[in-house]
Scaffold this motif. Sequence first.
Motif, PDB file in Angstrom:
ATOM      1  N   GLN A 379     -55.760  -2.041  29.912  1.00 30.69           N
ATOM      2  CA  GLN A 379     -54.438  -2.583  29.591  1.00 30.69           C
ATOM      3  C   GLN A 379     -53.591  -1.539  28.867  1.00 30.69           C
ATOM      4  O   GLN A 379     -52.388  -1.409  29.117  1.00 30.69           O
ATOM      5  CB  GLN A 379     -54.590  -3.831  28.717  1.00 30.69           C
ATOM      6  CG  GLN A 379     -55.161  -5.041  29.431  1.00 30.69           C
ATOM      7  CD  GLN A 379     -55.463  -6.183  28.481  1.00 30.69           C
ATOM      8  OE1 GLN A 379     -55.580  -6.000  27.272  1.00 30.69           O
ATOM      9  NE2 GLN A 379     -55.592  -7.395  29.020  1.00 30.69           N
ATOM     10  N   GLY A 380     -54.234  -0.798  27.967  1.00 32.00           N
ATOM     11  CA  GLY A 380     -53.525   0.258  27.262  1.00 32.00           C
ATOM     12  C   GLY A 380     -53.019   1.340  28.201  1.00 32.00           C
ATOM     13  O   GLY A 380     -51.895   1.827  28.065  1.00 32.00           O
ATOM     14  N   ILE A 381     -53.850   1.715  29.177  1.00 30.00           N
ATOM     15  CA  ILE A 381     -53.438   2.738  30.149  1.00 30.00           C
ATOM     16  C   ILE A 381     -52.249   2.252  30.969  1.00 30.00           C
ATOM     17  O   ILE A 381     -51.315   3.013  31.253  1.00 30.00           O
ATOM     18  CB  ILE A 381     -54.630   3.098  31.062  1.00 30.00           C
ATOM     19  CG1 ILE A 381     -55.698   3.833  30.252  1.00 30.00           C
ATOM     20  CG2 ILE A 381     -54.169   3.960  32.241  1.00 30.00           C
ATOM     21  CD1 ILE A 381     -56.998   4.056  30.994  1.00 30.00           C
ATOM     22  N   ALA A 382     -52.236   0.963  31.334  1.00 34.13           N
ATOM     23  CA  ALA A 382     -51.104   0.405  32.074  1.00 34.13           C
ATOM     24  C   ALA A 382     -49.829   0.470  31.240  1.00 34.13           C
ATOM     25  O   ALA A 382     -48.741   0.793  31.754  1.00 34.13           O
ATOM     26  CB  ALA A 382     -51.406  -1.030  32.481  1.00 34.13           C
ATOM     27  N   ALA A 383     -49.937   0.174  29.937  1.00 31.56           N
ATOM     28  CA  ALA A 383     -48.767   0.252  29.056  1.00 31.56           C
ATOM     29  C   ALA A 383     -48.271   1.686  28.920  1.00 31.56           C
ATOM     30  O   ALA A 383     -47.054   1.947  28.902  1.00 31.56           O
ATOM     31  CB  ALA A 383     -49.121  -0.320  27.680  1.00 31.56           C
ATOM     32  N   ILE A 384     -49.191   2.635  28.860  1.00 29.05           N
ATOM     33  CA  ILE A 384     -48.814   4.050  28.791  1.00 29.05           C
ATOM     34  C   ILE A 384     -48.091   4.468  30.062  1.00 29.05           C
ATOM     35  O   ILE A 384     -47.099   5.209  30.034  1.00 29.05           O
ATOM     36  CB  ILE A 384     -50.063   4.925  28.559  1.00 29.05           C
ATOM     37  CG1 ILE A 384     -50.668   4.627  27.189  1.00 29.05           C
ATOM     38  CG2 ILE A 384     -49.719   6.412  28.672  1.00 29.05           C
ATOM     39  CD1 ILE A 384     -52.051   5.215  26.984  1.00 29.05           C
ATOM     40  N   GLY A 385     -48.559   3.970  31.212  1.00 29.58           N
ATOM     41  CA  GLY A 385     -47.895   4.279  32.477  1.00 29.58           C
ATOM     42  C   GLY A 385     -46.475   3.757  32.527  1.00 29.58           C
ATOM     43  O   GLY A 385     -45.561   4.435  33.031  1.00 29.58           O
ATOM     44  N   ALA A 386     -46.245   2.553  31.994  1.00 30.21           N
ATOM     45  CA  ALA A 386     -44.893   2.002  31.960  1.00 30.21           C
ATOM     46  C   ALA A 386     -43.981   2.843  31.073  1.00 30.21           C
ATOM     47  O   ALA A 386     -42.809   3.091  31.401  1.00 30.21           O
ATOM     48  CB  ALA A 386     -44.942   0.561  31.463  1.00 30.21           C
ATOM     49  N   ALA A 387     -44.514   3.320  29.942  1.00 28.31           N
ATOM     50  CA  ALA A 387     -43.720   4.168  29.052  1.00 28.31           C
ATOM     51  C   ALA A 387     -43.392   5.503  29.704  1.00 28.31           C
ATOM     52  O   ALA A 387     -42.299   6.058  29.518  1.00 28.31           O
ATOM     53  CB  ALA A 387     -44.477   4.388  27.743  1.00 28.31           C
ATOM     54  N   MET A 388     -44.321   6.041  30.509  1.00 25.78           N
ATOM     55  CA  MET A 388     -44.062   7.305  31.213  1.00 25.78           C
ATOM     56  C   MET A 388     -42.943   7.129  32.232  1.00 25.78           C
ATOM     57  O   MET A 388     -42.097   8.028  32.413  1.00 25.78           O
ATOM     58  CB  MET A 388     -45.338   7.783  31.898  1.00 25.78           C
ATOM     59  CG  MET A 388     -45.267   9.198  32.425  1.00 25.78           C
ATOM     60  SD  MET A 388     -45.275  10.459  31.112  1.00 25.78           S
ATOM     61  CE  MET A 388     -47.031  10.543  30.714  1.00 25.78           C
ATOM     62  N   ALA A 389     -42.906   5.975  32.912  1.00 26.26           N
ATOM     63  CA  ALA A 389     -41.819   5.702  33.865  1.00 26.26           C
ATOM     64  C   ALA A 389     -40.474   5.646  33.146  1.00 26.26           C
ATOM     65  O   ALA A 389     -39.454   6.130  33.657  1.00 26.26           O
ATOM     66  CB  ALA A 389     -42.091   4.392  34.596  1.00 26.26           C
ATOM     67  N   LEU A 390     -40.475   5.067  31.951  1.00 27.42           N
ATOM     68  CA  LEU A 390     -39.242   5.009  31.167  1.00 27.42           C
ATOM     69  C   LEU A 390     -38.762   6.401  30.797  1.00 27.42           C
ATOM     70  O   LEU A 390     -37.550   6.693  30.840  1.00 27.42           O
ATOM     71  CB  LEU A 390     -39.477   4.179  29.899  1.00 27.42           C
ATOM     72  CG  LEU A 390     -38.297   4.076  28.929  1.00 27.42           C
ATOM     73  CD1 LEU A 390     -37.099   3.411  29.602  1.00 27.42           C
ATOM     74  CD2 LEU A 390     -38.703   3.300  27.674  1.00 27.42           C
ATOM     75  N   MET A 391     -39.691   7.305  30.461  1.00 23.03           N
ATOM     76  CA  MET A 391     -39.310   8.674  30.127  1.00 23.03           C
ATOM     77  C   MET A 391     -38.659   9.366  31.316  1.00 23.03           C
ATOM     78  O   MET A 391     -37.691  10.124  31.165  1.00 23.03           O
ATOM     79  CB  MET A 391     -40.539   9.471  29.674  1.00 23.03           C
ATOM     80  CG  MET A 391     -41.097   9.070  28.315  1.00 23.03           C
ATOM     81  SD  MET A 391     -39.912   9.270  26.958  1.00 23.03           S
ATOM     82  CE  MET A 391     -39.455  10.990  27.156  1.00 23.03           C
ATOM     83  N   ALA A 392     -39.177   9.121  32.521  1.00 22.53           N
ATOM     84  CA  ALA A 392     -38.593   9.732  33.721  1.00 22.53           C
ATOM     85  C   ALA A 392     -37.164   9.245  33.941  1.00 22.53           C
ATOM     86  O   ALA A 392     -36.269  10.026  34.297  1.00 22.53           O
ATOM     87  CB  ALA A 392     -39.460   9.416  34.937  1.00 22.53           C
ATOM     88  N   VAL A 393     -36.929   7.973  33.723  1.00 21.87           N
ATOM     89  CA  VAL A 393     -35.581   7.412  33.883  1.00 21.87           C
ATOM     90  C   VAL A 393     -34.623   8.014  32.860  1.00 21.87           C
ATOM     91  O   VAL A 393     -33.488   8.397  33.180  1.00 21.87           O
ATOM     92  CB  VAL A 393     -35.622   5.874  33.752  1.00 21.87           C
ATOM     93  CG1 VAL A 393     -34.203   5.304  33.719  1.00 21.87           C
ATOM     94  CG2 VAL A 393     -36.415   5.265  34.895  1.00 21.87           C
TER      95      VAL A 393
END
Length: 414
Positions: A379-393
């Motif tokens: 679950q933590g890795i999934a949350a980290i992935g969502a934050a990485m997508a936000l950084m790209a945007v």
Amino acid sequence: MTAIADKTPMTLRRNRDFGLLWVGAGFSFLGSRVTALVYPMLVLWSSGSKTTAGLIGFTALLPQLLMQLPAGAYVDRFDRRRLMLVCELGCVLALGSLAIPVATGRLWMPHLFAVAFIEGSLLVFYQLAERSAVPHLVVAEQLGAAYSRNEARTRGAAMIGQPTGSGLFAVGNAIPLVFSVGAHLVSLVSLLGIRTRFQVERGTPPAAVRSEIADGLSWLWRQRFLRTVMLVLAGTNMLYQMLVFALLPLFRDEGRPKGLVGVVLACSAVGGLLGALTATKWMRVWSLRRILLVGTMVWAIVTPLLAAAHNVFAMGAVFAASGYVGGVFNVPAIVYVMRITPPTMQGRVSSVANLVSSGAMALGWVAAGLLLTTLTPRQGIAAIGAAMALMAVLAMLSPAIRGADGAAETEPLA
């Protein structure tokens, strides 16, 4: 010692002093990569405390926040070669003092935290001095190739160091510490053989340390594109460190062999090594701005895949892709900074850039430790992935990145 002005252009392969620096720094970084993974493993496999393991990782990286600015000033004012020798000797003494209690089962946690902080601090001084020395050992036309080789060397050290650290730890807790001591000794001997000066003579006496630090901060702040890039990298570096930490409890909770942690992380180093070796090719066709935007998009795509990866090979593939992007980007970023920075400020400006982009890595370990007390590792890795997508945007929408119009930012660097 030979002055840089006396050197005649030669290939990097024939450049004896650059070769000695390259090899010595490679062993130094190898030793540091071995211990970086061993510190949290010593805690996690002995006490099982994720919070304490996160704190030791934070402590090892804390100098990236606290030491960068003063280190940059001292790198610009003191003899860089002598400073690097002191750093290597300090690492030998600190790690040697830790190996004995670990081997005898008498480890004292404050001692472990102190050694982690000391080694991390010495590494900051060493890295800044080594990076600032390169322009004085090679001609300007070879900077891109030199930093490409340096990045490949650093990635190679991580590729070997992480599985070596976890593998030696599986044999005996103190063995990776002894190995690291030997690596720093090799680096120290290599430095003793270099004849070329690592800096030019300053025309005026150095000002107060605070004043010199302020000059570096002020100069970097005026570079609108560069400071924005550094902030983007700070966010992605923090998230990547959180991802690395998440692997430790993931492997532990799922009963996977602890030696495989280093193998998976080594895949990132393999990708980074390939990225560094091909970076000059990307520099010939893409600008630094395009490399940054495409790189953050790739990170945003591959990071969430790790949450669903149950096969070790799939995990390794995700880390390899992420590492490749980092290896490609680091080379043009370093070349860009060194080309636009005045020679007498290279240490300070590099320290500020490292503080912003790499200092956040220390916070990543603390954030991951807290995150994983409420979420499962996946679950933590999934949350980290969502934050990485936000950084790209955020990178794509940034006015400073979209509006950059200078040749150094919008045209190929090589």
